[in-house]
Structure formats: C-alpha cells, structure tokens
Design an enzyme around this catalytic site. Structure first.
Site, PDB file in Angstrom:
ATOM      1  N   GLU A 296      18.165 -21.501 -39.597  1.00 55.22           N
ATOM      2  CA  GLU A 296      19.391 -21.668 -40.364  1.00 55.22           C
ATOM      3  C   GLU A 296      19.708 -23.149 -40.633  1.00 55.22           C
ATOM      4  OE1 GLU A 296      23.845 -20.271 -39.591  1.00 55.22           O
ATOM      5  OE2 GLU A 296      22.373 -18.941 -38.668  1.00 55.22           O
TER       6      GLU A 296
ATOM      7  N   GLY B  55       6.003 -40.650 -20.040  1.00 57.29           N
ATOM      8  CA  GLY B  55       6.778 -41.569 -19.202  1.00 57.29           C
ATOM      9  C   GLY B  55       8.124 -41.002 -18.796  1.00 57.29           C
TER      10      GLY B  55
ATOM     11  N   GLU C 241       7.225 -32.713 -22.464  1.00 59.14           N
ATOM     12  CA  GLU C 241       6.805 -31.967 -23.659  1.00 59.14           C
ATOM     13  C   GLU C 241       5.293 -32.023 -23.860  1.00 59.14           C
ATOM     14  OE1 GLU C 241       7.659 -31.513 -28.471  1.00 59.14           O
ATOM     15  OE2 GLU C 241       7.893 -33.465 -27.556  1.00 59.14           O
TER      16      GLU C 241
ATOM     17  N   GLU D  88       7.937 -22.281 -41.517  1.00 55.72           N
ATOM     18  CA  GLU D  88       8.105 -23.598 -42.133  1.00 55.72           C
ATOM     19  C   GLU D  88       7.396 -23.732 -43.478  1.00 55.72           C
ATOM     20  OE1 GLU D  88       7.360 -26.871 -39.487  1.00 55.72           O
ATOM     21  OE2 GLU D  88       9.194 -26.439 -38.374  1.00 55.72           O
TER      22      GLU D  88
END
Lengths: 177, 177
Positions: free
Chosen positions: B137, B114, B118, B95
């Site tokens: 990409e 909730g 993740e 990045e």
C-alpha cells in the site's frame, strides 16, 4: 520521479554511540500517511589497501550482530566533522598498521537504504608503509593478505559475506583502471 | 579466531514493524566489557530478473532514509516463517509484475554486519511471465530495464548507489556461469 515522501512528524526513539533511531510519519503521493523506521548513521569509509606484491590487506574480526568472524576490507565510521579521506587514512593505520599517503577515492554507496542512511566512501590505498596498528580498545583484529582472484573465489564460495567487502572487491576487479 | 564476544546482558530498546533495536553488553577477550548496539532485521531477498532480451528488470523507488530515488534490483524482507525462495517469487511479482518458476539461488551476504544482522539471499529469475504488479500500500515503484553492461557503467558513474544492487550486478557480471 515524483513520489517523494513528505515528513509530517519525526520522533527520536534512541540516541546511541554509533546509531540513532527515529520514526518518521510521511505523507505518500496519494495523501495517505505511513511510518518509516530510520537508523541514522554518521557514515563510514572502506579502504582497499594494495601491498607491493599486489595482495590486498584484509581484516578479520568478530561481528556481534551476526555472531560470526568475517573477512572484510578495513573500514570504520566517520568521527564528527571528519573528512572521508582523513578517516580512511586513520582507519587504515588503526586496523592494519599500514600508513599511506597515496589514497584514491573510488566510489560510494548506501549499505541499507531501505531503513538506514549509512553511506560508505571507498578508497584504494597504495605505497603502504609498515607502522604499528592502533585498534580501538574493544577491537580485536587479525590481518590476512590475498590476491584479487583469491578474493573473488572466496566470494563465489560464500567465504566473504560482508556486502561492502564484496562490493569493493568486485569493483576493483571490474572497474579499477 | 578466538575473539568471540560473550553476551553478559541484552536489553531490548525498541520493537518495530521492520526492525528491532537491542543493546548487548559483551565480555571481550581481555575480560573487559563493552556495549554493542544491534539492529535486528528479519532478513531479505534480492532478485535479478533476466528478461528474454537479456535485459535486467530494475525498480526505482523513493527511499526515505536517504531522501533519494534509487535504482535497485527488486527486493524485500522475509515474512515470518517464509522461505527465501518463496519470498523472492512474491517480491518479484509484487514489485515488477513478473512471475517466474525458474529462480536459482546465487549467494547471500550481510548488508551491515557492524551493527545489523540483516542477511540478503540473492536469486536470479528467468522465463519471466508478465502479470500485474501488486506493490504494498505504501510502495510506489517504477520499472526500468537495462543490459548488464549498462548497469556496470551506471555503477562506475555512481548512478547506482545501493550496495545490494552493486553487489548483485557485479556478481552476475563476474560469477554467473
């Protein structure tokens, strides 16, 4: 920044009680296509209730998604057409049993903008009046109170693991005048 | 706390590229049943890259879910079997174009417990070496650098709206020794 992704097609995959799922086909800046999995969420509020002794009223509840009991600031999702301020008052009473007419908007944020549109508006609540908690039928909530520095220490020890709660506590610590 | 929700039934609704959706039927402490909509996510990392001038390397990208360009710390999801530290090095390079062998684990949190599992592990990266960015990409990313106090001010002005980024910046401001 010009890299807006134009929606070519949008497919609803699931419409649920709290969230919906759709798949968008988007056109990228180089004219290629890609797919985006998107969770639609109605939005939510979080409340930082500050009691007379300056302690913060926190809630502890089991979270099925992570199979763990988490210490969090009171929070909940917006009903259809509900204003964030009204939602904040309602959730404060339902989850903690405290009423307040002294709520102040602080800030708002996206919880997971990579795949979800959930936005949480944060309020600080003062002048709390003890009433009776009214949790939803499937909510089991315990109340705990902590000073701000105790909560910052809990963040450093990973005893607070919820992003909105870390965000609210560190915001209060740094930026509340 | 005893209010664990026992899974009675678990139905897979959708299996996607980044997220899955399942509906769990759970038994509550009062023996009643309820449904939980759960988004399964592979987990992710966030990196706070600190350059030689003490500025933090940030990324700006369009986020389809919220139809907005957001200023964020570099981040990305774990590949299958990938360790968070390896993922952090990889995402930093992809990045921002910076390499680092000096990454330190800071803390981790759940973004939306909730309804979503993740978990994001946060690293601070120092001794950055300029290389070439290798975005996916379908990623279009701009790099911007800011001092920590500039970023805290951006949080107070709601110019930073991403929870993981607010969490990382305020953690660094408060708790990094």
């Amino acid at each position: 920044m010009k890299n807006v992704e134009r929606t070519i097609k949008s497919d609803k995959v699931y419409q649920g009680k709290i969230i919906n799922l759709r798949i968008d086909t988007v056109e990228l800046p180089d004219q290629k296509y890609s797919k985006r999995e998107i969770i639609e969420h109605p939005g939510a509020v979080a409340v930082v209730p500050i009691a007379e002794d300056n302690k913060i009223v926190m809630v502890k509840q089991f979270r099925k998604a992570v199979e763990d009991c988490l210490l969090e600031v009171p929070a909940g999702k917006l009903e259809i057409g509900e204003e964030p301020l009204d939602c904040a008052k309602r959730e404060l009473l339902e989850e903690t049993g405290y009423k307040s007419d002294n709520l102040e908007y602080l800030f708002k944020f996206y919880t997971s903008p990579g795949f979800c549109n959930e936005e949480i508006s944060v309020f600080v609540a003062k002048d709390l009046i003890k009433d009776v908690a009214q949790p939803d039928e499937d909510e089991y909530i315990e109340i705990e109170k902590y000073g701000i520095d105790e909560l910052v220490e809990k963040i450093s020890k990973e005893e607070i693991k919820d992003a909105k709660t870390i965000t609210c506590i560190l915001y209060i610590k740094n930026l509340l005048k």
